[in-house]
Design a protein around this motif. Structure first.
Motif, mmCIF file in Angstrom:
data_model
loop_
_atom_site.group_PDB
_atom_site.id
_atom_site.type_symbol
_atom_site.label_atom_id
_atom_site.label_comp_id
_atom_site.label_asym_id
_atom_site.label_seq_id
_atom_site.Cartn_x
_atom_site.Cartn_y
_atom_site.Cartn_z
ATOM 1 N N MET A 1 0.831 -1.187 0.000
ATOM 2 C CA MET A 1 0.000 0.000 0.000
ATOM 3 C C MET A 1 0.874 1.249 0.000
ATOM 4 S SD MET A 1 -2.965 1.352 2.609
ATOM 5 C CE MET A 1 -3.467 -0.225 3.059
ATOM 6 N N PHE A 2 1.623 1.434 1.056
ATOM 7 C CA PHE A 2 2.536 2.565 1.123
ATOM 8 C C PHE A 2 3.950 2.042 0.963
ATOM 9 C CE2 PHE A 2 -0.972 4.238 3.752
ATOM 10 C CZ PHE A 2 -1.276 5.349 2.981
ATOM 11 N N ASN A 3 4.714 2.685 0.124
ATOM 12 C CA ASN A 3 6.086 2.277 -0.107
ATOM 13 C C ASN A 3 6.996 3.222 0.667
ATOM 14 O OD1 ASN A 3 8.428 1.225 -1.017
ATOM 15 N ND2 ASN A 3 8.173 1.849 -3.154
ATOM 16 N N PHE A 4 7.524 2.728 1.789
ATOM 17 C CA PHE A 4 8.363 3.561 2.633
ATOM 18 C C PHE A 4 9.842 3.442 2.282
ATOM 19 C CE2 PHE A 4 4.651 2.911 5.441
ATOM 20 C CZ PHE A 4 4.282 4.241 5.547
ATOM 21 N N ASN A 5 10.179 2.679 1.264
ATOM 22 C CA ASN A 5 11.567 2.476 0.872
ATOM 23 C C ASN A 5 11.969 3.412 -0.257
ATOM 24 O OD1 ASN A 5 11.870 0.424 2.737
ATOM 25 N ND2 ASN A 5 11.101 -1.122 1.316
ATOM 26 N N ASN A 6 11.426 4.600 -0.262
ATOM 27 C CA ASN A 6 11.769 5.563 -1.310
ATOM 28 C C ASN A 6 13.156 6.125 -1.048
ATOM 29 O OD1 ASN A 6 9.227 5.167 -2.200
ATOM 30 N ND2 ASN A 6 8.466 7.206 -1.739
ATOM 31 N N SER A 7 13.971 6.173 -2.102
ATOM 32 C CA SER A 7 15.262 6.819 -1.953
ATOM 33 C C SER A 7 15.142 8.315 -2.242
ATOM 34 C CB SER A 7 16.281 6.169 -2.882
ATOM 35 O OG SER A 7 15.851 6.290 -4.222
ATOM 36 N N ARG A 8 14.089 8.690 -2.968
ATOM 37 C CA ARG A 8 13.865 10.110 -3.272
ATOM 38 C C ARG A 8 12.866 10.700 -2.291
ATOM 39 N NH1 ARG A 8 11.893 10.908 -9.113
ATOM 40 N NH2 ARG A 8 11.365 12.861 -8.114
ATOM 41 N N GLN A 9 13.157 11.889 -1.853
ATOM 42 C CA GLN A 9 12.260 12.612 -0.955
ATOM 43 C C GLN A 9 11.234 13.362 -1.795
ATOM 44 O OE1 GLN A 9 12.872 12.669 2.414
ATOM 45 N NE2 GLN A 9 11.169 13.984 2.981
ATOM 46 N N LYS A 10 9.970 13.375 -1.323
ATOM 47 C CA LYS A 10 8.943 14.134 -2.032
ATOM 48 C C LYS A 10 9.167 15.619 -1.810
ATOM 49 C CE LYS A 10 5.040 11.033 -1.838
ATOM 50 N NZ LYS A 10 3.673 10.908 -1.410
ATOM 51 N N SER A 11 8.686 16.403 -2.762
ATOM 52 C CA SER A 11 8.769 17.847 -2.583
ATOM 53 C C SER A 11 7.793 18.262 -1.487
ATOM 54 C CB SER A 11 8.424 18.561 -3.896
ATOM 55 O OG SER A 11 7.053 18.420 -4.180
ATOM 56 N N PRO A 12 8.019 19.393 -0.843
ATOM 57 C CA PRO A 12 7.100 19.839 0.211
ATOM 58 C C PRO A 12 5.669 20.038 -0.298
ATOM 59 C CG PRO A 12 9.151 21.049 0.355
ATOM 60 C CD PRO A 12 9.214 20.221 -0.899
ATOM 61 N N GLN A 13 5.529 20.473 -1.534
ATOM 62 C CA GLN A 13 4.189 20.668 -2.089
ATOM 63 C C GLN A 13 3.458 19.329 -2.227
ATOM 64 O OE1 GLN A 13 4.093 22.279 -6.014
ATOM 65 N NE2 GLN A 13 1.878 22.529 -6.018
ATOM 66 N N LYS A 14 4.123 18.316 -2.736
ATOM 67 C CA LYS A 14 3.497 17.006 -2.890
ATOM 68 C C LYS A 14 3.177 16.384 -1.540
ATOM 69 C CE LYS A 14 5.428 15.919 -7.363
ATOM 70 N NZ LYS A 14 6.301 15.057 -8.141
ATOM 71 N N LEU B 1 -3.842 7.158 -3.269
ATOM 72 C CA LEU B 1 -2.878 6.069 -3.414
ATOM 73 C C LEU B 1 -2.367 5.975 -4.838
ATOM 74 C CD1 LEU B 1 -4.364 3.177 -1.269
ATOM 75 C CD2 LEU B 1 -2.471 4.694 -0.731
ATOM 76 N N LYS B 2 -3.241 6.145 -5.811
ATOM 77 C CA LYS B 2 -2.837 6.070 -7.215
ATOM 78 C C LYS B 2 -1.852 7.190 -7.545
ATOM 79 C CE LYS B 2 -4.838 6.755 -11.623
ATOM 80 N NZ LYS B 2 -6.014 7.204 -12.301
ATOM 81 N N ASP B 3 -2.162 8.407 -7.121
ATOM 82 C CA ASP B 3 -1.265 9.541 -7.383
ATOM 83 C C ASP B 3 0.063 9.376 -6.655
ATOM 84 O OD1 ASP B 3 -3.130 10.676 -9.016
ATOM 85 O OD2 ASP B 3 -3.863 12.111 -7.512
ATOM 86 N N ASN B 4 0.015 8.824 -5.450
ATOM 87 C CA ASN B 4 1.232 8.617 -4.670
ATOM 88 C C ASN B 4 2.139 7.595 -5.345
ATOM 89 O OD1 ASN B 4 2.996 8.973 -2.503
ATOM 90 N ND2 ASN B 4 2.085 7.268 -1.393
ATOM 91 N N ASN B 5 1.562 6.528 -5.894
ATOM 92 C CA ASN B 5 2.367 5.504 -6.563
ATOM 93 C C ASN B 5 2.903 5.969 -7.893
ATOM 94 O OD1 ASN B 5 2.058 3.691 -4.483
ATOM 95 N ND2 ASN B 5 0.263 2.728 -5.387
ATOM 96 N N GLU B 6 2.172 6.829 -8.596
ATOM 97 C CA GLU B 6 2.631 7.332 -9.892
ATOM 98 C C GLU B 6 3.770 8.333 -9.744
ATOM 99 O OE1 GLU B 6 -0.679 8.945 -11.951
ATOM 100 O OE2 GLU B 6 -1.506 6.985 -12.451
ATOM 101 N N ASN B 7 3.782 9.087 -8.666
ATOM 102 C CA ASN B 7 4.777 10.146 -8.499
ATOM 103 C C ASN B 7 6.098 9.638 -7.917
ATOM 104 O OD1 ASN B 7 3.085 12.079 -9.534
ATOM 105 N ND2 ASN B 7 2.194 12.547 -7.536
ATOM 106 N N GLU B 8 6.208 8.373 -7.655
ATOM 107 C CA GLU B 8 7.447 7.867 -7.053
ATOM 108 C C GLU B 8 8.544 7.731 -8.055
ATOM 109 O OE1 GLU B 8 6.471 4.315 -5.026
ATOM 110 O OE2 GLU B 8 5.495 5.366 -3.416
#
Length: 80
Positions: A1-14, A73-80
């Motif tokens: 569901m949530f992918n916490f293993n991101n190596s990239r940090q999201k922008s503050p706006q996202k 969730l869909k937008d979160n997975n697409e923006n990774e």
């Protein structure tokens, strides 16, 4: 569901929009629960807002909250 293993940090706006989307989903769920289960506390006029309309509106809010959660969730997975 949530992918916490991101190596990239999201922008503050996202990040802000993600948290705002989750908060709005929780608000919609909260309103629907109050309308469905605590209608005596609201003291709604049964002639203006009958019980069957309250149930229909509560279910509609739950469906809308589920739709928003799916889109978050869909937008979160697409923006990774």
């Amino acid at each position: 569901m949530f992918n916490f293993n991101n190596s990239r940090q999201k922008s503050p706006q996202k990040r802000f929009l993600f948290i705002l989307g989750l908060a709005m989903m929780v608000i919609y769920l909260g309103i629907s629960i109050v309308i469905l289960f605590f209608n005596e506390a609201l003291s709604l006029d049964p002639e203006r807002f009958p019980r069957n309309y309250q149930i229909a509106f509560g279910i509609l809010l739950i469906v809308y909250a589920a739709f928003r959660f799916y889109r978050i969730l869909k937008d979160n997975n697409e923006n990774e």
